[in-house]
Design an enzyme around this catalytic site. Sequence first.
Site, PDB file in Angstrom:
ATOM      1  N   THR A 289       4.802  -1.942  10.454  1.00 25.88           N
ATOM      2  CA  THR A 289       5.373  -1.798  11.797  1.00 25.88           C
ATOM      3  C   THR A 289       4.810  -0.551  12.484  1.00 25.88           C
ATOM      4  O   THR A 289       5.534   0.228  13.100  1.00 25.88           O
ATOM      5  CB  THR A 289       6.914  -1.781  11.758  1.00 25.88           C
ATOM      6  OG1 THR A 289       7.380  -2.778  10.841  1.00 25.88           O
ATOM      7  CG2 THR A 289       7.499  -2.121  13.119  1.00 25.88           C
TER       8      THR A 289
ATOM      9  N   GLY B 275       9.108 -15.120   5.552  1.00 24.46           N
ATOM     10  CA  GLY B 275       9.727 -16.268   4.910  1.00 24.46           C
ATOM     11  C   GLY B 275       9.066 -16.725   3.628  1.00 24.46           C
ATOM     12  O   GLY B 275       9.340 -17.835   3.150  1.00 24.46           O
TER      13      GLY B 275
ATOM     14  N   ARG C 296      11.174  -2.789   3.821  1.00 20.93           N
ATOM     15  CA  ARG C 296      11.877  -2.473   5.064  1.00 20.93           C
ATOM     16  C   ARG C 296      13.299  -1.993   4.763  1.00 20.93           C
ATOM     17  O   ARG C 296      14.050  -2.649   4.054  1.00 20.93           O
ATOM     18  CB  ARG C 296      11.939  -3.693   5.978  1.00 20.93           C
ATOM     19  CG  ARG C 296      12.426  -3.359   7.395  1.00 20.93           C
ATOM     20  CD  ARG C 296      12.395  -4.584   8.305  1.00 20.93           C
ATOM     21  NE  ARG C 296      11.097  -5.217   8.315  1.00 20.93           N
ATOM     22  CZ  ARG C 296      10.041  -4.806   9.025  1.00 20.93           C
ATOM     23  NH1 ARG C 296      10.160  -3.722   9.783  1.00 20.93           N
ATOM     24  NH2 ARG C 296       8.896  -5.446   8.975  1.00 20.93           N
TER      25      ARG C 296
ATOM     26  N   GLY D  40       8.786  -9.819   2.078  1.00 14.44           N
ATOM     27  CA  GLY D  40       9.848  -9.020   2.651  1.00 14.44           C
ATOM     28  C   GLY D  40      11.170  -9.156   1.932  1.00 14.44           C
ATOM     29  O   GLY D  40      11.304  -8.768   0.768  1.00 14.44           O
ATOM     30  N   SER D  41      12.154  -9.752   2.596  1.00 13.15           N
ATOM     31  CA  SER D  41      13.526  -9.720   2.091  1.00 13.15           C
ATOM     32  C   SER D  41      13.744 -10.545   0.831  1.00 13.15           C
ATOM     33  O   SER D  41      14.737 -10.346   0.138  1.00 13.15           O
ATOM     34  CB  SER D  41      14.496 -10.186   3.178  1.00 13.15           C
ATOM     35  OG  SER D  41      14.185 -11.505   3.598  1.00 13.15           O
TER      36      SER D  41
ATOM     37  N   GLU E  44       4.031  -1.194   1.199  1.00 10.37           N
ATOM     38  CA  GLU E  44       4.146  -0.661   2.562  1.00 10.37           C
ATOM     39  C   GLU E  44       5.600  -0.371   2.886  1.00 10.37           C
ATOM     40  O   GLU E  44       6.503  -1.105   2.501  1.00 10.37           O
ATOM     41  CB  GLU E  44       3.559  -1.618   3.597  1.00 10.37           C
ATOM     42  CG  GLU E  44       4.379  -2.872   3.818  1.00 10.37           C
ATOM     43  CD  GLU E  44       4.006  -3.633   5.082  1.00 10.37           C
ATOM     44  OE1 GLU E  44       4.666  -3.428   6.119  1.00 10.37           O
ATOM     45  OE2 GLU E  44       3.079  -4.444   5.008  1.00 10.37           O
TER      46      GLU E  44
ATOM     47  N   LYS F 102      -2.966 -10.436   9.070  1.00 11.98           N
ATOM     48  CA  LYS F 102      -1.604 -10.787   8.678  1.00 11.98           C
ATOM     49  C   LYS F 102      -1.135 -11.908   9.605  1.00 11.98           C
ATOM     50  O   LYS F 102      -0.974 -11.696  10.811  1.00 11.98           O
ATOM     51  CB  LYS F 102      -0.726  -9.537   8.817  1.00 11.98           C
ATOM     52  CG  LYS F 102       0.770  -9.767   8.812  1.00 11.98           C
ATOM     53  CD  LYS F 102       1.463  -8.427   9.066  1.00 11.98           C
ATOM     54  CE  LYS F 102       2.939  -8.592   9.353  1.00 11.98           C
ATOM     55  NZ  LYS F 102       3.603  -7.282   9.565  1.00 11.98           N
TER      56      LYS F 102
END
Length: 203
Positions: A63, A153, A11, A173-174, A34, A123
């Site tokens: 998304t 998370g 992202r 993710g992050s 992705e 998901k």
Amino acid sequence: MTDLPLVAILRGLRPEAAEAVGFALVEAGFRIIEVPLNSPEPFRSIETLARTMPGDVLIGAGTVLDVEQVDGVKDVGGKLIVMPHGDTDVIRRAKENRMLCTPGVATPTEAFAALKAGADAIKIFPAESIPPHVVKAWRAVLPKDTIVLPVGGIKPDNMKPYVDAGANGFGLGSALFTPAMSVEEVGSNARAFASAWKALRSS
């Protein structure tokens, strides 16, 4: 999904960084990438990754909110559609385009509807609000061959309870990537996740 069932969620990725970040992930063993469509110029990044990554790397979009976006991802070479929700029209369009589709679900009702529409995996999102004991309860009723991927998370040190509950892999993710990270940082994070997964599977 066989060797390293971890999905890299990039992202905020910028097109000019796509190739370098992609190769850092591939070198760490990642084979599913992705690019969320709320990133800067996401179709350019997806096209770059689809063109430059090895043939065994699955590239797609996250998304994804409507059927027109599904077509756009296909047009630039993407083969995976990931969604935050369970819109059955989007799932069906992905399957019409012979693409893999992983919709986001937060209840068993949504999960069964997504699977009926043709979802290849589900998901579980956001995983922060769906703890491992809930995933275990879902597993008791979902078809045994359902691929379950918690997202949200997830870190190298909190995967085990989900795996013990029946998760098949994760979306990352992050803790794996942010636009502010250097390519070296992304590579280091990717190796940490890969090592944690392999340790889980060998224990």
